[in-house]
Design an enzyme around this catalytic site. Structure first.
Site, PDB file in Angstrom:
ATOM      1  N   CYS A   1       0.830  -1.203   0.000  1.00  0.00           N
ATOM      2  CA  CYS A   1       0.000   0.000   0.000  1.00  0.00           C
ATOM      3  C   CYS A   1       0.866   1.256   0.000  1.00  0.00           C
ATOM      4  O   CYS A   1       1.871   1.324   0.702  1.00  0.00           O
ATOM      5  CB  CYS A   1      -0.865   0.067   1.250  1.00  0.00           C
ATOM      6  SG  CYS A   1      -1.986  -1.311   1.398  1.00  0.00           S
TER       7      CYS A   1
ATOM      8  N   LYS B   1       6.712  -5.132  -3.751  1.00  0.00           N
ATOM      9  CA  LYS B   1       8.162  -4.952  -3.675  1.00  0.00           C
ATOM     10  C   LYS B   1       8.593  -4.480  -2.288  1.00  0.00           C
ATOM     11  O   LYS B   1       9.624  -4.896  -1.778  1.00  0.00           O
ATOM     12  CB  LYS B   1       8.620  -3.942  -4.726  1.00  0.00           C
ATOM     13  CG  LYS B   1      10.120  -3.800  -4.767  1.00  0.00           C
ATOM     14  CD  LYS B   1      10.645  -3.522  -6.124  1.00  0.00           C
ATOM     15  CE  LYS B   1      12.154  -3.624  -6.178  1.00  0.00           C
ATOM     16  NZ  LYS B   1      12.618  -5.022  -6.240  1.00  0.00           N
TER      17      LYS B   1
ATOM     18  N   ASN C   1      -1.928   2.525   5.257  1.00  0.00           N
ATOM     19  CA  ASN C   1      -0.951   1.475   4.967  1.00  0.00           C
ATOM     20  C   ASN C   1      -0.623   0.800   6.289  1.00  0.00           C
ATOM     21  O   ASN C   1      -0.249   1.480   7.235  1.00  0.00           O
ATOM     22  CB  ASN C   1       0.314   2.112   4.361  1.00  0.00           C
ATOM     23  CG  ASN C   1       1.438   1.105   4.208  1.00  0.00           C
ATOM     24  OD1 ASN C   1       1.204  -0.094   4.174  1.00  0.00           O
ATOM     25  ND2 ASN C   1       2.658   1.596   4.113  1.00  0.00           N
ATOM     26  N   GLY C   2      -0.822  -0.504   6.360  1.00  0.00           N
ATOM     27  CA  GLY C   2      -0.516  -1.210   7.607  1.00  0.00           C
ATOM     28  C   GLY C   2      -1.648  -2.141   7.980  1.00  0.00           C
ATOM     29  O   GLY C   2      -2.506  -2.451   7.154  1.00  0.00           O
TER      30      GLY C   2
ATOM     31  N   GLU D   1       8.395 -16.761  -8.036  1.00  0.00           N
ATOM     32  CA  GLU D   1       7.870 -15.394  -8.047  1.00  0.00           C
ATOM     33  C   GLU D   1       7.338 -14.989  -9.410  1.00  0.00           C
ATOM     34  O   GLU D   1       6.274 -14.403  -9.509  1.00  0.00           O
ATOM     35  CB  GLU D   1       8.990 -14.378  -7.695  1.00  0.00           C
ATOM     36  CG  GLU D   1       9.345 -14.285  -6.246  1.00  0.00           C
ATOM     37  CD  GLU D   1      10.454 -13.257  -6.007  1.00  0.00           C
ATOM     38  OE1 GLU D   1      10.291 -12.400  -5.138  1.00  0.00           O
ATOM     39  OE2 GLU D   1      11.505 -13.303  -6.684  1.00  0.00           O
TER      40      GLU D   1
ATOM     41  N   TRP E   1      -2.566  -3.001  -1.455  1.00  0.00           N
ATOM     42  CA  TRP E   1      -2.095  -4.386  -1.569  1.00  0.00           C
ATOM     43  C   TRP E   1      -2.877  -5.142  -0.503  1.00  0.00           C
ATOM     44  O   TRP E   1      -2.690  -4.918   0.695  1.00  0.00           O
ATOM     45  CB  TRP E   1      -0.596  -4.446  -1.311  1.00  0.00           C
ATOM     46  CG  TRP E   1       0.003  -5.800  -1.488  1.00  0.00           C
ATOM     47  CD1 TRP E   1       0.357  -6.393  -2.669  1.00  0.00           C
ATOM     48  CD2 TRP E   1       0.354  -6.735  -0.453  1.00  0.00           C
ATOM     49  NE1 TRP E   1       0.891  -7.628  -2.435  1.00  0.00           N
ATOM     50  CE2 TRP E   1       0.897  -7.869  -1.081  1.00  0.00           C
ATOM     51  CE3 TRP E   1       0.250  -6.728   0.932  1.00  0.00           C
ATOM     52  CZ2 TRP E   1       1.344  -8.986  -0.378  1.00  0.00           C
ATOM     53  CZ3 TRP E   1       0.691  -7.836   1.635  1.00  0.00           C
ATOM     54  CH2 TRP E   1       1.233  -8.944   0.977  1.00  0.00           C
TER      55      TRP E   1
ATOM     56  N   ARG F   1       5.992  -0.580  -6.067  1.00  0.00           N
ATOM     57  CA  ARG F   1       5.947  -1.300  -4.798  1.00  0.00           C
ATOM     58  C   ARG F   1       4.929  -2.439  -4.822  1.00  0.00           C
ATOM     59  O   ARG F   1       4.966  -3.311  -3.952  1.00  0.00           O
ATOM     60  CB  ARG F   1       5.570  -0.326  -3.665  1.00  0.00           C
ATOM     61  CG  ARG F   1       6.651   0.707  -3.391  1.00  0.00           C
ATOM     62  CD  ARG F   1       6.084   1.984  -2.792  1.00  0.00           C
ATOM     63  NE  ARG F   1       5.357   1.784  -1.578  1.00  0.00           N
ATOM     64  CZ  ARG F   1       5.771   2.137  -0.363  1.00  0.00           C
ATOM     65  NH1 ARG F   1       6.948   2.693  -0.213  1.00  0.00           N
ATOM     66  NH2 ARG F   1       5.032   1.937   0.687  1.00  0.00           N
TER      67      ARG F   1
ATOM     68  N   LYS G   1      13.114 -17.218  -7.305  1.00  0.00           N
ATOM     69  CA  LYS G   1      12.984 -16.429  -8.541  1.00  0.00           C
ATOM     70  C   LYS G   1      11.995 -17.086  -9.490  1.00  0.00           C
ATOM     71  O   LYS G   1      11.117 -16.439 -10.045  1.00  0.00           O
ATOM     72  CB  LYS G   1      14.371 -16.311  -9.184  1.00  0.00           C
ATOM     73  CG  LYS G   1      14.685 -15.068  -9.876  1.00  0.00           C
ATOM     74  CD  LYS G   1      15.084 -13.871  -9.025  1.00  0.00           C
ATOM     75  CE  LYS G   1      14.145 -13.452  -8.004  1.00  0.00           C
ATOM     76  NZ  LYS G   1      14.604 -12.605  -6.941  1.00  0.00           N
TER      77      LYS G   1
ATOM     78  N   GLU H   1      17.505 -19.123  -3.593  1.00  0.00           N
ATOM     79  CA  GLU H   1      17.184 -17.900  -4.331  1.00  0.00           C
ATOM     80  C   GLU H   1      16.675 -18.237  -5.742  1.00  0.00           C
ATOM     81  O   GLU H   1      15.728 -17.613  -6.244  1.00  0.00           O
ATOM     82  CB  GLU H   1      18.425 -16.991  -4.402  1.00  0.00           C
ATOM     83  CG  GLU H   1      18.319 -15.769  -5.296  1.00  0.00           C
ATOM     84  CD  GLU H   1      17.186 -14.798  -4.932  1.00  0.00           C
ATOM     85  OE1 GLU H   1      16.584 -14.948  -3.868  1.00  0.00           O
ATOM     86  OE2 GLU H   1      16.899 -13.914  -5.758  1.00  0.00           O
TER      87      GLU H   1
ATOM     88  N   HIS I   1      17.384 -38.199   2.244  1.00  0.00           N
ATOM     89  CA  HIS I   1      16.656 -38.383   3.503  1.00  0.00           C
ATOM     90  C   HIS I   1      15.160 -38.121   3.357  1.00  0.00           C
ATOM     91  O   HIS I   1      14.498 -37.772   4.318  1.00  0.00           O
ATOM     92  CB  HIS I   1      17.253 -37.473   4.585  1.00  0.00           C
ATOM     93  CG  HIS I   1      18.690 -37.791   4.876  1.00  0.00           C
ATOM     94  ND1 HIS I   1      19.099 -39.006   5.368  1.00  0.00           N
ATOM     95  CD2 HIS I   1      19.817 -37.065   4.689  1.00  0.00           C
ATOM     96  CE1 HIS I   1      20.414 -39.009   5.502  1.00  0.00           C
ATOM     97  NE2 HIS I   1      20.875 -37.842   5.089  1.00  0.00           N
TER      98      HIS I   1
HETATM   99  C1  G6P Z   1       9.351  -8.742  -0.903  1.00  0.00           C
HETATM  100  C2  G6P Z   1       9.811  -8.807  -2.331  1.00  0.00           C
HETATM  101  C3  G6P Z   1      11.063  -9.675  -2.418  1.00  0.00           C
HETATM  102  C4  G6P Z   1      12.123  -9.132  -1.467  1.00  0.00           C
HETATM  103  C5  G6P Z   1      11.600  -9.066  -0.028  1.00  0.00           C
HETATM  104  C6  G6P Z   1      12.559  -8.349   0.904  1.00  0.00           C
HETATM  105  O1  G6P Z   1       8.857  -9.964  -0.493  1.00  0.00           O
HETATM  106  O2  G6P Z   1       8.796  -9.318  -3.169  1.00  0.00           O
HETATM  107  O3  G6P Z   1      11.554  -9.638  -3.743  1.00  0.00           O
HETATM  108  O4  G6P Z   1      13.247  -9.950  -1.514  1.00  0.00           O
HETATM  109  O5  G6P Z   1      10.389  -8.316  -0.020  1.00  0.00           O
HETATM  110  O6  G6P Z   1      12.663  -7.005   0.519  1.00  0.00           O
HETATM  111  P1  G6P Z   1      13.818  -6.038   0.959  1.00  0.00           P
HETATM  112  O7  G6P Z   1      13.445  -4.696   0.378  1.00  0.00           O
HETATM  113  O8  G6P Z   1      13.818  -6.014   2.449  1.00  0.00           O
HETATM  114  O9  G6P Z   1      15.081  -6.565   0.402  1.00  0.00           O
END
Ligand code: G6P
Length: 614
Positions: free
Chosen positions: A2, A609, A102-103, A493, A76, A27, A490, A486, A509
């Site tokens: 948000c 984001k 926002n929150g 996502e 959001w 964002r 990726k 990671e 295991h």
């Molecule tokens: C969100 C994003 C991720 C990111 C994470 C941490 O979940 O979608 O891509 O890695 O936040 O964000 P930061 O800004 O703390 O690195």
């Protein structure tokens, strides 16, 4: 996540508010709204829409809906599906009070029950609507506006930043902050309000960051700031020259692909920036030689991609600085027993510098007088303001939701810092420090070259082939295991394909039961010979069970190269930088699969984001 934007002043506000929301659009959000008090009648006007701001834009661009006081929001979803009813602003029963927020209001169920039983009717599933109805009640039961606000903020639990506009008070606005970020840009007879100062960059450089647990009643030319008990606060505005540059994709089809290609530059800019810091580095980090001498432990925390970067960096700090290092997922760290250690260095890693889980972990640590350094890409972020020191990555603005160049810049920062600490502790000499810096530059080159080497094969053949699979397994060992995490993130996502990561040694295991011809297993190699041999055994175990193996192998690793069904060969680099060398190609591979599937790569569904709620 948000975003809120508000305005009160001498000009009509619609243009600024929509532009401000657009600037914060990266964002992530799922609906949008705008409200103002009509310039003449002072009556509330508003519009809301599902989806992107452009939809809202189209809806209101031709309407005479504008005023000298107004606010906007991108939502959001947390409470309630994305819909027009749930989009902000939210209102009280009389549509006198409008709120953009926002929150999360954590005690919303309890408050809603009380308000419903006293006759309030709710029109949305949001926690935000509670704020408007509660204030409606409190304005009736308190003598003054300020007294009602004090009562309001003390009744709301959770973390929130909101703007409140009231039709009956057309010359003022209320801005409240508890834990979530919000700031006010002070102009000439006008005030700009936003969750991020980028929204009003170029309009004013005088910025007031609301202290935690404070509220303001603002007019176009004055700000009255109070803490939650109603005590007036005096906080100086800061001069911050933030510039808004409209970041374009240029000739790229998406921001993510542009950012994948910007990594070589992001790494070298970050290295050169740190070289130039030379001796001032300790001022930035807030560290004294005494502290470094006694340093016996490092703790790093973050979320998502930043957490993965931290997990890779554990190997840097332990192998280069010889300091025991623990990595914590910020959302868990806060709720675990915490043993403050004055001789420990705490590092928060965050691209945005705003992620609520990481920020709260940082606050927990600083409140116990332990030293936190934040590694972030955003100089004006809350974490930079609240940490004891900071180290900025030089990735430049990252727009795509999925992190790419921030990740490689974080690895660069962490690798550089581990060497710098080792140098300070006389573990390495100046020459070795310079070698570390040039190793990073060599790696940046390798990162880009491997993309070029496989670009056409992936685009023309492999993306199509692998987009047909519904699940993937990613494995690695030692330093390549967090990298596999990671890689799985990726792919998930941006392609929405189910992907799971495992430490390769753990396969046998339990998860080895998942191996079949329909589940490609992506294995990330390492440059340590002993660990490579172990990894090779795991690769054999997979092939013995007819698994489909995709290997990221280094150029001399013939056995793995021959064993795999598909191999990507990576040039040899410094062994600790092996994940960095594989980063570009891994992201490119995931990207092309997502593209083949027609996904909205820059803004994947459900993601944000900058995640400013816990
Ligand atoms: C969100 C994003 C991720 C990111 C994470 C941490 O979940 O979608 O891509 O890695 O936040 O964000 P930061 O800004 O703390 O690195």
């Amino acid at each position: 996540m948000c975003s809120v934007v508000g305005y009160i002043g001498k000009s009509l506000c619609k243009g600024f508010i929509l532009e401000g929301l657009k600037r914060l659009e990266y964002r992530g959000y799922d609906s949008a709204g705008f409200a103002c008090l009509d310039s003449e009648s002072k009556r509330l006007l508003y519009a809301k829409s599902e989806g992107k701001i452009d939809v809202l834009y189209q809806k209101i661009s031709s309407q005479a809906l504008d005023g000298y006081i107004g606010m906007g929001h991108t939502r959001w979803s947390t409470h309630g599906v994305p819909s027009i009813e749930n989009a902000h602003p939210q209102f009280d029963c009389q549509k006198n009070i409008s709120i953009v927020h926002n929150g999360i209001i954590e005690n919303h169920t309890e408050l809603k029950n009380i308000l419903e039983s006293s006759g309030h009717t709710f029109h949305s599933d949001t926690d935000t609507e509670i704020i408007a109805h509660l204030l409606e009640n409190l304005l009736l039961s308190h003598q003054t506006f300020k007294a009602a606000l004090i009562d309001l903020v003390n009744k709301l639990e959770g973390a929130y930043a909101f703007i409140c506009m009231i039709q009956n008070f057309p010359n003022e606005m209320v801005v409240v902050r508890k834990r979530s970020p919000i700031c006010i840009g002070i102009g000439d007879n006008e005030m700009f309000i936003a969750s991020d100062l980028l929204a009003f960059a170029n309009k004013t450089n005088k910025v007031l960051f609301l202290p935690d647990e404070s509220f303001t009643i603002i007019k176009k030319d004055s700000i009255q700031l109070y803490d939650f008990s109603g005590k007036p606060l005096i906080v100086e505005a800061q001069e911050i020259n933030a510039y808004w540059q409209n970041i374009e994709k240029n000739d790229h089809e998406s921001f993510m692909i542009k950012e994948i290609y910007e990594q070589k530059n992001a790494i070298s800019k970050t290295v050169n920036f740190y070289k130039d810091l030379s001796t001032t580095i300790w001022d930035n980090l807030g560290l004294s030689p005494e502290f470094i001498k006694n340093l016996n432990n490092i703790n790093i925390f973050g979320c998502g991609t930043s957490w993965h970067a931290a997990k890779i960096a554990q190997f840097f700090f332990e192998k280069i600085c010889l300091i025991p290092t623990n990595i914590h997922l910020a959302s868990e760290f806060r709720y675990m027993p915490f043993f403050p250690d004055k001789n420990s260095l705490y590092l928060s890693v965050s691209q945005s510098g705003e992620t609520a889980d990481t920020l709260e972990a940082l606050r927990m640590v600083t409140s116990l007088n332990c030293h936190v350094i934040t590694i972030t890409n955003i100089a004006s972020s809350t974490m930079v303001r609240e940490a004891n020191g900071f180290l900025l990555t030089q990735a430049g603005p990252e727009i795509a939701v999925a992190s790419t160049k921030s990740f490689s810049a974080q690895l660069t920062a962490l690798y550089w810092l581990s060497n710098r600490l080792a140098f300070e502790k006389n573990i390495i000499n100046l020459n070795q420090m310079h070698v570390a810096e040039s190793d990073l530059l060599i790696c940046a080159e390798a990162l880009e070259n491997t993309i070029e080497n496989y670009k056409l094969l992936i685009i023309n053949e492999l993306a199509k082939k692998y987009s047909l699979y519904r699940k993937f397994i990613f494995i690695g060992r030692n330093i390549s295991y967090p990298f596999a995490m990671e890689a799985a993130l990726k792919l998930k996502e941006i392609s929405y394909i189910f992907a799971q990561s495992y430490p390769a040694g753990e396969l046998k295991h339990g998860s080895i039961a998942l191996i079949d011809e329909n589940t490609p297993i992506v294995i990330f190699s390492v440059l340590d010979d002993i660990i490579y041999q172990k990894l090779l055994s795991n690769a054999h175990e997979i092939k013995a069970r007819k698994g489909h193996l995709i290997a990221f192998a280094f150029e001399h690793q013939k056995e793995l190269i021959n064993l795999a069904d598909q191999t990507f060969i990576i040039p040899k680099v410094n062994p600790l930088l092996a994940p960095l060398a594989m980063t570009g190609l891994m992201q490119f591979f995931a990207y092309q699969i997502a593209k083949t599937l027609g996904r909205n790569i820059d803004q994947p569904r459900n993601l944000a984001k900058s995640v400013t709620v816990e």
